[in-house]
Design an enzyme around this catalytic site. Structure first.
Site, mmCIF file in Angstrom:
data_model
loop_
_atom_site.group_PDB
_atom_site.id
_atom_site.type_symbol
_atom_site.label_atom_id
_atom_site.label_comp_id
_atom_site.label_asym_id
_atom_site.label_seq_id
_atom_site.Cartn_x
_atom_site.Cartn_y
_atom_site.Cartn_z
ATOM 1 N N ASN A 80 27.701 -26.017 13.628
ATOM 2 C CA ASN A 80 27.203 -27.089 13.007
ATOM 3 C C ASN A 80 28.281 -27.918 12.322
ATOM 4 O O ASN A 80 28.533 -29.078 12.566
ATOM 5 C CB ASN A 80 26.503 -26.823 11.860
ATOM 6 C CG ASN A 80 24.904 -26.572 12.420
ATOM 7 O OD1 ASN A 80 24.704 -26.438 13.473
ATOM 8 N ND2 ASN A 80 24.030 -25.889 11.458
ATOM 9 N N ARG A 407 17.990 -33.113 27.819
ATOM 10 C CA ARG A 407 18.862 -31.855 28.012
ATOM 11 C C ARG A 407 17.831 -30.940 28.583
ATOM 12 O O ARG A 407 16.765 -30.631 28.105
ATOM 13 C CB ARG A 407 19.068 -31.138 26.388
ATOM 14 C CG ARG A 407 20.287 -32.189 25.735
ATOM 15 C CD ARG A 407 20.056 -31.349 24.320
ATOM 16 N NE ARG A 407 20.684 -32.366 23.264
ATOM 17 C CZ ARG A 407 21.915 -32.710 23.081
ATOM 18 N NH1 ARG A 407 22.923 -32.263 23.767
ATOM 19 N NH2 ARG A 407 22.210 -33.867 22.078
ATOM 20 N N ARG A 437 24.663 -36.002 24.232
ATOM 21 C CA ARG A 437 26.124 -35.503 23.495
ATOM 22 C C ARG A 437 26.290 -34.412 23.741
ATOM 23 O O ARG A 437 25.374 -33.359 23.434
ATOM 24 C CB ARG A 437 25.959 -36.009 22.021
ATOM 25 C CG ARG A 437 27.280 -35.510 21.374
ATOM 26 C CD ARG A 437 27.171 -35.749 19.941
ATOM 27 N NE ARG A 437 27.273 -37.475 19.629
ATOM 28 C CZ ARG A 437 26.618 -38.043 18.692
ATOM 29 N NH1 ARG A 437 26.073 -37.477 17.882
ATOM 30 N NH2 ARG A 437 27.165 -39.418 18.509
ATOM 31 N N HIS A 467 15.952 -41.059 25.156
ATOM 32 C CA HIS A 467 15.509 -39.758 24.382
ATOM 33 C C HIS A 467 14.097 -39.155 24.316
ATOM 34 O O HIS A 467 13.653 -38.255 23.908
ATOM 35 C CB HIS A 467 16.144 -40.070 22.972
ATOM 36 C CG HIS A 467 15.949 -38.926 21.994
ATOM 37 N ND1 HIS A 467 15.341 -38.635 21.033
ATOM 38 C CD2 HIS A 467 16.862 -37.625 22.153
ATOM 39 C CE1 HIS A 467 15.485 -37.293 20.442
ATOM 40 N NE2 HIS A 467 16.458 -36.854 20.973
ATOM 41 N N TYR A 500 13.363 -23.447 19.321
ATOM 42 C CA TYR A 500 12.869 -24.657 18.723
ATOM 43 C C TYR A 500 11.422 -25.008 18.459
ATOM 44 O O TYR A 500 10.622 -24.613 19.208
ATOM 45 C CB TYR A 500 13.291 -25.914 19.362
ATOM 46 C CG TYR A 500 14.859 -26.302 19.465
ATOM 47 C CD1 TYR A 500 16.036 -25.036 19.250
ATOM 48 C CD2 TYR A 500 15.543 -27.391 19.766
ATOM 49 C CE1 TYR A 500 17.136 -25.366 19.179
ATOM 50 C CE2 TYR A 500 16.938 -27.597 20.104
ATOM 51 C CZ TYR A 500 17.794 -26.657 19.535
ATOM 52 O OH TYR A 500 19.034 -26.982 19.643
ATOM 53 N N ARG A 596 13.995 -31.440 7.906
ATOM 54 C CA ARG A 596 14.919 -30.321 8.188
ATOM 55 C C ARG A 596 16.434 -30.617 7.601
ATOM 56 O O ARG A 596 17.087 -29.803 7.094
ATOM 57 C CB ARG A 596 15.046 -29.949 9.512
ATOM 58 C CG ARG A 596 15.670 -28.706 9.948
ATOM 59 C CD ARG A 596 16.069 -28.444 11.565
ATOM 60 N NE ARG A 596 16.939 -29.021 12.007
ATOM 61 C CZ ARG A 596 16.882 -29.852 13.168
ATOM 62 N NH1 ARG A 596 15.888 -30.291 13.704
ATOM 63 N NH2 ARG A 596 18.122 -30.491 13.261
ATOM 64 N N HIS A 624 11.801 -28.746 14.660
ATOM 65 C CA HIS A 624 12.271 -29.660 15.344
ATOM 66 C C HIS A 624 11.257 -31.116 15.740
ATOM 67 O O HIS A 624 11.511 -32.016 16.053
ATOM 68 C CB HIS A 624 12.677 -29.333 16.907
ATOM 69 C CG HIS A 624 13.571 -30.229 17.711
ATOM 70 N ND1 HIS A 624 13.005 -30.950 18.666
ATOM 71 C CD2 HIS A 624 14.776 -30.798 17.365
ATOM 72 C CE1 HIS A 624 13.974 -31.818 19.221
ATOM 73 N NE2 HIS A 624 15.104 -31.609 18.597
#
Length: 716
Positions: A80, A407, A437, A467, A500, A596, A624
């Site tokens: 992170n 992703r 990213r 997205h 997730y 979160r 998430h």
């Protein structure tokens, strides 16, 4: 989704008398001024993110958690922080260098934020190093897992390392000297390196050399009996083979973090794919933003590194080794189940299980009966979303599949299913987001593979990241064409779906299907229909739609009807949404927020946000999903989707929120939120000063959901 086994106290499923609020409450200048007079109403987003990573570190510090899970949280903390420096710190430095140093919404100048980042991250990094050295390593040793340094190895273990170095490591190493004929080498971002000081015994002259620790080998080398030694120790002890005839005087470990955020000017790029591939090559050469060294490093070696890399003193982090604890993921993966969370296996959603037979799940049949509201990882991704695409690819009645990909996993069954569908002659449209990213290279590979199979691959809209999480199947059925739609909060990635927490809706609702069809046309063609019935779509309508719903709650409260707002998100930064929530709080609307990560909203400020409660839950799974619940006078409106309350999501991305159809789905979300906001549920609570306090309750949200799933599985 069924949460029937969980306690419910919401009492919000019974609608009150029918009502209409037209138009919704519109704040006047006086109301807006009552919010805007609080100059310090926004917390700084960068510092809020550091508070989030501190919460991750607190999980590693928690002695109640299984030991190998604490070890993994140490590795996650490192990853992170790496990304934070590569993107956020790099962005701050870039703005300062470009002369764009304007105050942030918190009122802090970028230089002030940067100074606070240095001091805060230094404290956190030192806290992590102490935790690793003083608690985790001894605790691992107590259970027979030993992380040792070279001097702790016995003779036999040293022989094992010597053979490993000779046979596998040595052939890979490349020593790079620094002298007039050899310029200072390029140091790749996040690589672990040895700074070596050597001396020519004939001339007495000292030289500097750099040796990169190969990332292709395990970071912690096993020497038997679950004992491990850092790979850099093994290399450091055998450097004479790399520098024969020289005296090795000193060896020091160091690590550089670079700016790795991509900048692609799409308007000038004839081909986004080619432009991105070129930019990926440039990424490796981004300027340094952090230098980590072991605290024992010699002053002259540090001085050389600082000079050659061009970092400031503030960007140097001296830590007790070993550096780069991402390698602890390998330790956490050891087959010691007694030191991990109890085994958990997702189950098939009960709506899908109802139609299960000897053959795989029939998602189409289940969706025709009822909407399916999925809650991953508790509901299996493989037998729901993945099965949905695989079934569509194999079904001769399916005419077309349309899919967004942001992703996905390296061995994605969904990619394979889309390829199979295209090769079978079905129309397959895939919106691939190349600029996801740190997944850019993988997405380029998938884009090429899909194109070669005959899929129609497009990259969305210029200037916007795609997205949203959408999938639509068009099927020819006896009563006509039917659209099957999946809208989710998480990526189409089978691996992350096991880690997730996300929500997803599979539906045959005709209005939702028509909305999604229009959106796919917008993404693939030149259509710009911005009007949708059951969707909010960024950048056109997510912010305005949510603000309107917030104002509507104010109107309900003023008319004597029940009003309440509950939000679950990853990040809350957008000033427009936050100010609307402040207005609602000033009007007396109860607001609960489960965030979160970053939260720039300041709760509990007298006169501004007294009715707002902000909580954060971290644990085994990464929370998430995004949920927006509006009481709506007793007829709740509930939205789920991909959008967080951040500028990038609302202004520079294609995001989708869908209004959940059906009372059962609304009730299921109500139960989930009731449990999350229950005072007895463990969570961190945000104070008005920006600090988070951990509230250890008797209930852990994720454990309760796992237990509920187990009870449903064992119920005949």
């Amino acid at each position: 989704m069924s949460l029937d086994s969980l306690p419910s106290s919401h009492g919000e499923g019974v609608p009150e008398e029918s009502f209409e609020v037209e138009p919704p409450y519109q704040p006047d200048h006086e109301a807006l001024a009552a919010v805007e007079k609080y100059d310090d109403r926004f917390l700084d987003r960068e510092l809020s993110w550091l508070h989030f990573n501190q919460r991750v570190l607190e999980l590693a510090e928690d002695p109640q958690l299984p030991l190998l899970e604490r070890t993994r949280f140490l590795a996650i903390f490192t990853s992170n922080l790496d990304e934070f420096f590569m993107v956020r710190v790099a962005g701050l430095k870039r703005r300062i260098a470009a002369g764009l140093a304007v105050p942030s919404a918190s009122g802090l100048m970028p230089t002030e934020v940067l100074e606070l980042i240095w001091s805060t991250t230094r404290d956190l990094a030192e806290r992590q190093a102490r935790l690793f050295r003083d608690e985790i390593v001894p605790a691992l040793s107590d259970v027979g897992i030993e992380l040792v340094r070279w001097d702790d190895l016995n003779r036999e273990e040293q022989k094992i390392c010597k053979r490993l170095f000779r046979d596998r490591v040595f052939p890979v190493l490349t020593p790079l000297a620094v002298d007039p004929a050899h310029p200072f080498p390029y140091i790749s971002g996040l690589s672990l390196n040895l700074a070596v000081l050597i001396r020519n015994p004939k001339t007495g002259k000292e030289h500097f050399a750099r040796v990169k620790v190969p990332p292709i080998f395990a970071r912690f080398v096993p020497v038997g009996n679950q004992r491990f030694v850092p790979l850099e120790d093994v290399i450091g002890e055998h450097l004479k083979r790399l520098f024969p005839g020289m005296d090795v005087l000193e060896v020091h470990t160091f690590r550089v973090t670079r700016n790795e955020d991509l900048e692609v000017e799409e308007d000038d790029a004839e081909n986004l794919l080619a432009a991105l591939e070129k930019e990926l090559l440039r990424r490796r050469f981004g300027p340094p933003v952090r230098l980590e060294v072991e605290e024992s490093i010699a002053p002259q070696v540090l001085e050389l590194l600082v000079s050659e890399l061009g970092v400031s003193d503030a960007e140097v982090f001296k830590l007790r080794g070993p550096l780069d604890l991402r390698g602890l993921h390998d330790i956490a993966d050891l087959p010691r189940q007694e030191l991990k969370y109890p085994a958990f296996v997702p189950t098939t959603h009960h709506r899908l299980a109802e139609v299960e037979s000897a053959s795989p799940v029939d998602v189409f049949k289940a969706a025709r009966r009822n909407d399916v509201l999925l809650h991953h990882p508790y509901d299996s991704f493989a037998t729901s979303v993945q099965r949905f695409i695989e079934q569509a690819a194999a079904d001769p009645h399916v005419l077309a599949i349309k899919q967004t990909l942001y992703r996905t996993s390296g061995d994605s069954p969904i990619i394979d299913a889309l390829v199979d569908a295209a090769e079978a002659g079905k129309q397959v449209l895939v919106i691939v987001e190349l600029k996801a990213r740190f997944d850019e290279e993988a997405n380029i590979r998938w884009a090429r593979k899909l194109e070669q199979a005959g899929c129609h691959v497009v990259y969305g809209l210029v200037g916007l990241k795609t997205h949203c999480k959408l999938s639509m199947v068009v099927r020819d059925e006896p009563d006509g064409i039917r659209r099957y739609t999946h809208i989710g909060t998480g990526n189409y990635n089978g691996k992350t779906a096991r880690m997730y927490e996300d929500l997803g809706l599979i539906t045959t609702d005709e209005i939702i299907g028509e909305d999604v069809a229009h959106l796919f046309n917008n993404l693939s063609g030149y259509s710009r229909n911005a009007q949708y019935n059951e969707l909010l779509v960024a950048p056109d309508s997510v912010r305005t739609g949510l603000v309107e719903q917030i104002h509507r709650e104010i109107a309900h409260l003023r008319e004597g009807r029940s009003a309440r707002i509950r939000i679950k998100a990853n990040s809350v930064v957008d000033e427009g949404v936050i100010d609307a929530l402040y207005l609602a709080s000033q009007a007396g609307v109860p607001i609960q927020m489960l965030v979160r990560g970053i939260c720039s909203l300041r709760p509990g400020v007298p006169g501004l946000s007294e009715t707002i409660e902000v909580r954060s839950i971290l644990g085994r799974f990464l929370e998430h999903s995004r949920v927006f619940w509006f009481q709506n006078g007793g007829e709740p409106d509930v939205w789920i989707g991909s959008a967080d309350m951040m500028h990038r999501n609302l202004d520079r991305r294609v995001e989708v929120l869908v209004r959940l159809p059906g009372q059962e789905n609304v009730e299921a979300i109500a139960q989930l939120l009731d449990l999350a906001f229950d005072p007895d549920t463990s969570a961190w609570v945000l104070g008005s000063d920006g600090d988070w306090t951990r509230n250890e309750g008797s209930t852990h949200l994720q454990e309760a959901l796992i237990e509920g799933q187990r009870r449903r599985r064992n119920t005949p």
